[in-house]
Scaffold this motif. Structure first.
Motif, PDB file in Angstrom:
ATOM      1  N   SER A 155       0.827  -1.208   0.000  1.00 43.97           N
ATOM      2  CA  SER A 155       0.000   0.000   0.000  1.00 43.97           C
ATOM      3  C   SER A 155       0.862   1.260   0.000  1.00 43.97           C
ATOM      4  CB  SER A 155      -0.941  -0.007   1.216  1.00 43.97           C
ATOM      5  OG  SER A 155      -0.238   0.237   2.422  1.00 43.97           O
ATOM      6  N   VAL A 156       1.956   1.234   0.741  1.00 36.99           N
ATOM      7  CA  VAL A 156       2.847   2.399   0.797  1.00 36.99           C
ATOM      8  C   VAL A 156       3.518   2.616  -0.559  1.00 36.99           C
ATOM      9  CG1 VAL A 156       4.960   3.292   1.858  1.00 36.99           C
ATOM     10  CG2 VAL A 156       3.202   2.263   3.291  1.00 36.99           C
ATOM     11  N   ALA A 157       3.930   1.512  -1.195  1.00 34.08           N
ATOM     12  CA  ALA A 157       4.527   1.626  -2.534  1.00 34.08           C
ATOM     13  C   ALA A 157       3.548   2.258  -3.513  1.00 34.08           C
ATOM     14  CB  ALA A 157       4.951   0.251  -3.035  1.00 34.08           C
ATOM     15  N   ALA A 158       2.278   1.869  -3.397  1.00 37.30           N
ATOM     16  CA  ALA A 158       1.260   2.358  -4.329  1.00 37.30           C
ATOM     17  C   ALA A 158       0.958   3.841  -4.128  1.00 37.30           C
ATOM     18  CB  ALA A 158      -0.025   1.541  -4.174  1.00 37.30           C
ATOM     19  N   CYS A 159       0.962   4.302  -2.862  1.00 42.59           N
ATOM     20  CA  CYS A 159       0.529   5.695  -2.640  1.00 42.59           C
ATOM     21  C   CYS A 159       1.679   6.677  -2.422  1.00 42.59           C
ATOM     22  CB  CYS A 159      -0.469   5.773  -1.485  1.00 42.59           C
ATOM     23  SG  CYS A 159       0.228   5.496   0.133  1.00 42.59           S
ATOM     24  N   ALA A 160       2.846   6.198  -1.998  1.00 42.88           N
ATOM     25  CA  ALA A 160       3.967   7.115  -1.747  1.00 42.88           C
ATOM     26  C   ALA A 160       5.110   6.934  -2.749  1.00 42.88           C
ATOM     27  CB  ALA A 160       4.482   6.939  -0.324  1.00 42.88           C
ATOM     28  N   GLY A 161       5.179   5.752  -3.376  1.00 46.55           N
ATOM     29  CA  GLY A 161       6.167   5.512  -4.432  1.00 46.55           C
ATOM     30  C   GLY A 161       7.584   5.823  -4.014  1.00 46.55           C
ATOM     31  N   ALA A 162       8.237   6.722  -4.773  1.00 50.88           N
ATOM     32  CA  ALA A 162       9.643   7.054  -4.537  1.00 50.88           C
ATOM     33  C   ALA A 162       9.841   7.822  -3.234  1.00 50.88           C
ATOM     34  CB  ALA A 162      10.189   7.865  -5.711  1.00 50.88           C
ATOM     35  N   ASN A 163       8.762   8.293  -2.607  1.00 50.87           N
ATOM     36  CA  ASN A 163       8.874   8.993  -1.319  1.00 50.87           C
ATOM     37  C   ASN A 163       8.818   8.030  -0.127  1.00 50.87           C
ATOM     38  OD1 ASN A 163       9.099  11.572  -2.391  1.00 50.87           O
ATOM     39  ND2 ASN A 163       6.895  11.810  -2.576  1.00 50.87           N
ATOM     40  N   THR A 164       9.010   6.734  -0.405  1.00 50.40           N
ATOM     41  CA  THR A 164       8.988   5.712   0.644  1.00 50.40           C
ATOM     42  C   THR A 164      10.398   5.356   1.095  1.00 50.40           C
ATOM     43  OG1 THR A 164       7.006   4.731  -0.338  1.00 50.40           O
ATOM     44  CG2 THR A 164       8.238   3.371   1.213  1.00 50.40           C
ATOM     45  N   ILE A 216       8.222  -1.665  -3.508  1.00 48.07           N
ATOM     46  CA  ILE A 216       8.795  -0.375  -3.110  1.00 48.07           C
ATOM     47  C   ILE A 216      10.032  -0.066  -3.945  1.00 48.07           C
ATOM     48  CG2 ILE A 216       9.986   0.819  -1.212  1.00 48.07           C
ATOM     49  CD1 ILE A 216       8.014  -0.655   0.711  1.00 48.07           C
ATOM     50  N   ASP A 217      10.883  -1.061  -4.134  1.00 50.46           N
ATOM     51  CA  ASP A 217      12.079  -0.900  -4.973  1.00 50.46           C
ATOM     52  C   ASP A 217      11.686  -0.525  -6.399  1.00 50.46           C
ATOM     53  OD1 ASP A 217      14.885  -1.316  -5.870  1.00 50.46           O
ATOM     54  OD2 ASP A 217      14.050  -3.097  -6.832  1.00 50.46           O
ATOM     55  N   GLN A 218      10.693  -1.209  -6.924  1.00 44.38           N
ATOM     56  CA  GLN A 218      10.217  -0.972  -8.292  1.00 44.38           C
ATOM     57  C   GLN A 218       9.686   0.458  -8.462  1.00 44.38           C
ATOM     58  OE1 GLN A 218       7.582  -4.199  -9.574  1.00 44.38           O
ATOM     59  NE2 GLN A 218       6.478  -2.736 -10.822  1.00 44.38           N
ATOM     60  N   GLN A 219       9.062   0.976  -7.400  1.00 44.76           N
ATOM     61  CA  GLN A 219       8.480   2.327  -7.460  1.00 44.76           C
ATOM     62  C   GLN A 219       9.498   3.428  -7.147  1.00 44.76           C
ATOM     63  OE1 GLN A 219       5.415   3.044  -8.474  1.00 44.76           O
ATOM     64  NE2 GLN A 219       4.912   0.903  -8.774  1.00 44.76           N
ATOM     65  N   GLY A 220      10.744   3.029  -6.882  1.00 42.35           N
ATOM     66  CA  GLY A 220      11.792   4.036  -6.662  1.00 42.35           C
ATOM     67  C   GLY A 220      12.021   4.410  -5.215  1.00 42.35           C
ATOM     68  N   GLY A 221      11.410   3.678  -4.264  1.00 41.08           N
ATOM     69  CA  GLY A 221      11.646   3.945  -2.852  1.00 41.08           C
ATOM     70  C   GLY A 221      12.990   3.406  -2.398  1.00 41.08           C
ATOM     71  N   LYS A 222      13.397   3.751  -1.195  1.00 44.12           N
ATOM     72  CA  LYS A 222      14.682   3.307  -0.637  1.00 44.12           C
ATOM     73  C   LYS A 222      14.433   2.175   0.353  1.00 44.12           C
ATOM     74  CE  LYS A 222      18.234   4.975  -1.274  1.00 44.12           C
ATOM     75  NZ  LYS A 222      19.332   4.624  -2.209  1.00 44.12           N
ATOM     76  N   THR A 223      15.184   1.074   0.216  1.00 48.77           N
ATOM     77  CA  THR A 223      14.922  -0.117   1.035  1.00 48.77           C
ATOM     78  C   THR A 223      16.135  -0.494   1.894  1.00 48.77           C
ATOM     79  OG1 THR A 223      15.609  -1.568  -0.782  1.00 48.77           O
ATOM     80  CG2 THR A 223      13.262  -1.043  -0.635  1.00 48.77           C
ATOM     81  N   PHE A 224      15.842  -0.829   3.153  1.00 49.75           N
ATOM     82  CA  PHE A 224      16.865  -1.240   4.116  1.00 49.75           C
ATOM     83  C   PHE A 224      16.463  -2.589   4.719  1.00 49.75           C
ATOM     84  CE2 PHE A 224      17.118   3.314   3.896  1.00 49.75           C
ATOM     85  CZ  PHE A 224      18.449   3.657   4.113  1.00 49.75           C
ATOM     86  N   ALA A 225      17.466  -3.400   5.088  1.00 49.21           N
ATOM     87  CA  ALA A 225      17.201  -4.653   5.796  1.00 49.21           C
ATOM     88  C   ALA A 225      18.180  -4.775   6.955  1.00 49.21           C
ATOM     89  CB  ALA A 225      17.349  -5.855   4.872  1.00 49.21           C
ATOM     90  N   GLN A 226      17.690  -5.296   8.076  1.00 50.82           N
ATOM     91  CA  GLN A 226      18.546  -5.544   9.231  1.00 50.82           C
ATOM     92  C   GLN A 226      19.516  -6.677   8.925  1.00 50.82           C
ATOM     93  OE1 GLN A 226      16.388  -6.264  12.860  1.00 50.82           O
ATOM     94  NE2 GLN A 226      18.206  -6.788  14.042  1.00 50.82           N
ATOM     95  N   GLY A 227      20.783  -6.501   9.296  1.00 50.59           N
ATOM     96  CA  GLY A 227      21.797  -7.512   9.049  1.00 50.59           C
ATOM     97  C   GLY A 227      21.638  -8.742   9.927  1.00 50.59           C
ATOM     98  N   GLU A 228      22.221  -9.837   9.497  1.00 49.01           N
ATOM     99  CA  GLU A 228      22.024 -11.133  10.162  1.00 49.01           C
ATOM    100  C   GLU A 228      22.538 -11.156  11.594  1.00 49.01           C
ATOM    101  OE1 GLU A 228      22.750 -15.897   9.304  1.00 49.01           O
ATOM    102  OE2 GLU A 228      23.710 -14.423   8.002  1.00 49.01           O
ATOM    103  N   GLN A 229      23.659 -10.485  11.858  1.00 49.72           N
ATOM    104  CA  GLN A 229      24.293 -10.594  13.176  1.00 49.72           C
ATOM    105  C   GLN A 229      23.451 -10.020  14.304  1.00 49.72           C
ATOM    106  OE1 GLN A 229      27.033 -12.443  13.911  1.00 49.72           O
ATOM    107  NE2 GLN A 229      26.669 -13.011  11.785  1.00 49.72           N
ATOM    108  N   SER A 230      22.581  -9.079  13.998  1.00 51.69           N
ATOM    109  CA  SER A 230      21.763  -8.469  15.052  1.00 51.69           C
ATOM    110  C   SER A 230      20.325  -8.976  15.061  1.00 51.69           C
ATOM    111  CB  SER A 230      21.774  -6.938  14.922  1.00 51.69           C
ATOM    112  OG  SER A 230      21.351  -6.536  13.629  1.00 51.69           O
ATOM    113  N   CYS A 231      19.983  -9.871  14.121  1.00 57.19           N
ATOM    114  CA  CYS A 231      18.627 -10.422  14.070  1.00 57.19           C
ATOM    115  C   CYS A 231      18.452 -11.567  15.062  1.00 57.19           C
ATOM    116  CB  CYS A 231      18.324 -10.973  12.671  1.00 57.19           C
ATOM    117  SG  CYS A 231      17.900  -9.722  11.448  1.00 57.19           S
TER     118      CYS A 231
END
Length: 351
Positions: free
Chosen positions: A270-279, A298-313
């Motif tokens: 939903s966020v990708a659809a309504c905020a696109g690259a502003n996500t 989100i990636d496809q719509q131009g937003g910026k994506t982050f993921a938590q690294g394995e060592q802290s999960c």
């Protein structure tokens, strides 16, 4: 190799119920059932269980005291069995802070379907806990950048950007840590954390007390405001829609998506659809693959994506699935994640 499980609960009914569920699974081995902390202490020494299911409310020594001692003496994966009262929810989050891996409400078994669903869920949580990283094994948060040294975000960024966060197992503590590193002035933040009904409001209240932001359980149809954080209610999907020039919440009770309600995919889509690259989106610790499809969008719509690294999960499942899809721009351990996200948002004013 079977997973050795110890059940600790003062209710004979719950002990027997959980015991039968565990014995029915060939991957699990029930090594003992204890009615109180003293019996549990002896059984931990004797059987060295891989996972303990632990009742919070027990006579003599309560579950939190036992958990605290256990994590210092012999760190073990613990799944808390929690009552649905407000006190029970508070105690549950304290238990997660002490190092418990996960929790599940006490069973309400009004029908065979309820029994089967509960059995599937508790067995899944036990197996996940057996593979989880305990507090002593994870990257421990380091001293964070003081709030006074955080970059100031441009008004345009605060008023146009939208932050979305998704998490599951281990997420309650990860979200708390992340939000504590954010300054008081931020774009609106929407969060889906897998959690049953009865716990999300207490979770939001806890975050509201312990962070600089205004945190609340999301209501249907409310306008998203800067400096506010909105938590998906248990058993409801949280979506964001655009109405005129504003972002608004929409709560639904549709089918489970990626096995969950609330679902991270539903929020991210939903966020990708309504905020696109502003996500700006982050996927944190959790079991399964919920959120990977939404991150792709989100990636496809131009937003910026982050993921938590394995060592802290606690469990690397959800971030791993999104990373495997090739849709994550930055993989960052939890201690550095807030600064990475803030630096990205601060850079937007220079564009």
């Amino acid at each position: 190799m079977t997973i050795k499980v110890l059940v600790v609960d003062d209710s004979a009914l719950i002990r027997n119920l959980l015991g039968k569920m565990i014995e029915a699974d060939p991957e699990l081995s029930l090594v003992g059932m204890a009615a109180d902390a003293y019996m549990a202490k002896d059984m931990v020494k004797q059987h060295r269980p891989d996972v303990i299911t632990l009742d919070i409310e027990m006579p003599k020594v309560d579950g939190l005291t036992f958990l605290d001692r256990l994590m210092k003496a012999r760190p073990t994966a613990v799944v808390m069995i929690s009552s649905l009262t407000e006190e029970g929810a508070d105690a549950t989050f304290n238990a997660l802070g002490l190092g418990a891996v996960d929790f599940i409400p006490k069973p309400k078994l009004d029908s065979p379907q309820d029994f089967n669903e509960y059995q599937d869920l508790i067995l899944e949580k036990i197996k996940s806990a057996a593979n989880a990283k305990l507090k002593t094994q994870r990257t421990q948060p380091v001293a964070a950048t003081p709030p006074s040294l955080k970059p100031n975000l441009a008004n345009r960024v605060i008023n146009t950007q939208l932050l979305a966060i998704g998490a599951s197992t281990g997420g309650t503590e990860a979200i708390l840590y992340l939000l504590q590193q954010f300054p008081a002035v931020m774009p609106p933040i929407v969060i889906t954390q897998h959690m049953p009904p009865g716990f999300t409001r207490t979770f939001a209240e806890r975050l509201n007390k312990l962070t600089r932001l205004n945190v609340k359980q999301a209501d249907d149809g409310e306008r998203l405001l800067p400096c506010y954080v909105y938590i998906a209610p248990g058993d409801q999907h949280l979506e964001v829609i655009k109405v005129g020039g504003s972002f608004k919440t929409r709560l639904t009770q549709g089918d489970k998506v990626s096995g969950h309600r609330p679902s991270v995919d539903v929020l991210f889509n939903s966020v990708a659809a309504c905020a696109g690259a502003n996500t700006t989106a982050a996927i944190l610790t959790g079991m399964g693959k919920d959120g990977a499809d939404g991150m792709a969008l989100i990636d496809q719509q131009g937003g910026k994506t982050f993921a938590q690294g394995e060592q802290s999960c606690v469990v690397f499942g959800m971030p791993r699935e999104a990373i495997k899809r090739g849709v994550i721009h930055h993989v960052v351990e939890l201690p550095q994640l807030a600064d990475k996200m803030l630096n990205y948002l601060a850079s937007l004013k220079r564009d």
